[in-house]
Write an enzyme that holds these catalytic residues in place. Sequence first.
Site, PDB file in Angstrom:
ATOM      1  N   ASP A 148     -10.608   3.799  -1.368  1.00 51.44           N
ATOM      2  CA  ASP A 148     -11.309   2.649  -0.554  1.00 51.44           C
ATOM      3  C   ASP A 148     -12.775   2.533  -0.793  1.00 51.44           C
ATOM      4  O   ASP A 148     -13.362   3.613  -0.868  1.00 51.44           O
ATOM      5  CB  ASP A 148     -10.935   3.000   0.993  1.00 51.44           C
ATOM      6  CG  ASP A 148      -9.216   2.804   1.342  1.00 51.44           C
ATOM      7  OD1 ASP A 148      -8.820   2.578   0.204  1.00 51.44           O
ATOM      8  OD2 ASP A 148      -9.118   2.931   2.297  1.00 51.44           O
ATOM      9  N   ASP A 161       0.851  -1.173   0.179  1.00 49.65           N
ATOM     10  CA  ASP A 161       0.024  -0.066   0.018  1.00 49.65           C
ATOM     11  C   ASP A 161       1.113   1.312   0.051  1.00 49.65           C
ATOM     12  O   ASP A 161       1.677   1.409   0.972  1.00 49.65           O
ATOM     13  CB  ASP A 161      -0.863   0.029   1.372  1.00 49.65           C
ATOM     14  CG  ASP A 161      -1.777   1.068   1.272  1.00 49.65           C
ATOM     15  OD1 ASP A 161      -1.953   1.797   0.249  1.00 49.65           O
ATOM     16  OD2 ASP A 161      -2.903   0.720   2.214  1.00 49.65           O
TER      17      ASP A 161
HETATM   18  C1  GLA Z   1      -5.643   2.250   2.886  1.00 47.02           C
HETATM   19  C2  GLA Z   1      -6.154   0.804   1.915  1.00 47.02           C
HETATM   20  C3  GLA Z   1      -6.841   0.130   2.640  1.00 47.02           C
HETATM   21  C4  GLA Z   1      -6.522  -0.467   3.940  1.00 47.02           C
HETATM   22  C5  GLA Z   1      -5.930   0.597   4.951  1.00 47.02           C
HETATM   23  C6  GLA Z   1      -5.165   0.278   5.933  1.00 47.02           C
HETATM   24  O1  GLA Z   1      -6.405   2.882   2.982  1.00 47.02           O
HETATM   25  O2  GLA Z   1      -6.484   1.434   0.751  1.00 47.02           O
HETATM   26  O3  GLA Z   1      -7.531  -1.056   1.962  1.00 47.02           O
HETATM   27  O4  GLA Z   1      -5.538  -1.521   3.623  1.00 47.02           O
HETATM   28  O5  GLA Z   1      -5.156   1.538   4.097  1.00 47.02           O
HETATM   29  O6  GLA Z   1      -4.565   1.240   6.697  1.00 47.02           O
END
Ligand code: GLA
Length: 396
Positions: A217, A147
Amino acid sequence: MLASVAAVPQASSQAPEARGAARTAVAQTPPMGWNSWNYFHRNVTEQDVKAAADALVSTGMKDAGYIYVNIDDTWQGERNADGVLSANSKFPDMKGLADYVHSKGLKLGIYSGPGPKTCAGYAGSYGHEQQDADLYASWGVDYLKYDLCSYIGIMQKQAPNDKPAQMRMMVAAYAKMDKALKATGRPIVYSLCQYGWDAVWEWAPSVGGNLWRTTGDIQPNWDRVYAILEQQAGLEKYAGPGHWNDPDMLEVGNGKLTEAENRSHFSMWAMLAAPLLAGNDLAHMSPEVLRILTNRDVIAIDQDRLGRQATRAYADGEVEVWTRHLEHGALAVAVLNAGSDRYATHPFRLNLSRLGLHGPQKAKDLWSGREVTLTNNEPIELAHHDILLVRIPQPK
Ligand code: GLA
């Protein structure tokens, strides 16, 4: 290229590049499993992960294809003087947990990022890529979600006001972890999470990405699920065996999604050849949610070996028609009532000729399980946010 990859042996005596090539034999269909984030967020513990693994087995989800048990953010502890990372106190024995998950015939996934910190502020892999990849491999990890998060700060600092240079840095950071994973010789699904920036679908396969998030997200409400769906139209040409668009993990069973919305969300993710990573509390789900998540006919659409993602064929007002080509010449058709009026059932006529079909079509309705015959201009009445999903074995 992909056809030959499956034949590459996985012998550890091979050069790292060749061993890594074997890794692309993973995710030949979209990965299926569970991820901790959408329900547990920062609170996830080893117990929750074990309970999810247990539930995958006891509910029959494993038999339906859900194999990966993925720990998302907040498992990380501190690095020692040599830079070796430990898990934090919520995960006292990561190797033991991996063994437990494997003993159930499941696979373990984990989470990190190219920056110094993850999105939730835990240790990222910046400057420790190979060390971390080796650590995951030593535990027996089978899947990594990587990420971007705080690496954005590094990009901005090193290439201020130079977007193209920042994007090059980002691609290089993903390539670096790919190389580190490959050097371990262990097949590990590589999941890119950088929210769809810089047309990730164009370059993710070149850095070993088996899947890549296409958007920001997801959230457990219809507006967000639908907004993400709308952003997938046009990305179909980038998906295929070993490399998938990822419209984010499932919210089925979370938040305020109604039964129809859960059904539509799941159906459309299957049409999109999306990874099916359940994001709910598997140990405490309703029979209805389980029934949706384990609909074998719908899962078969998602897992169809051709790996062709659905196309939006046409929209008529607030009703959308999507089609997906399947193995053996079959066709899946989804008709979605995305209308905002809770009380309108949207009487709608399905125009088969706009789908290239001629005359009555024998099909299976994948939610009622009934055999149906669709005729041109078939009137279809769908409740608010509900869906008709059919499989036409021999379209004419
Ligand atoms: C980001 C990702 C999510 C999750 C969070 C965890 O927002 O897009 O899917 O993994 O981080 O902190």
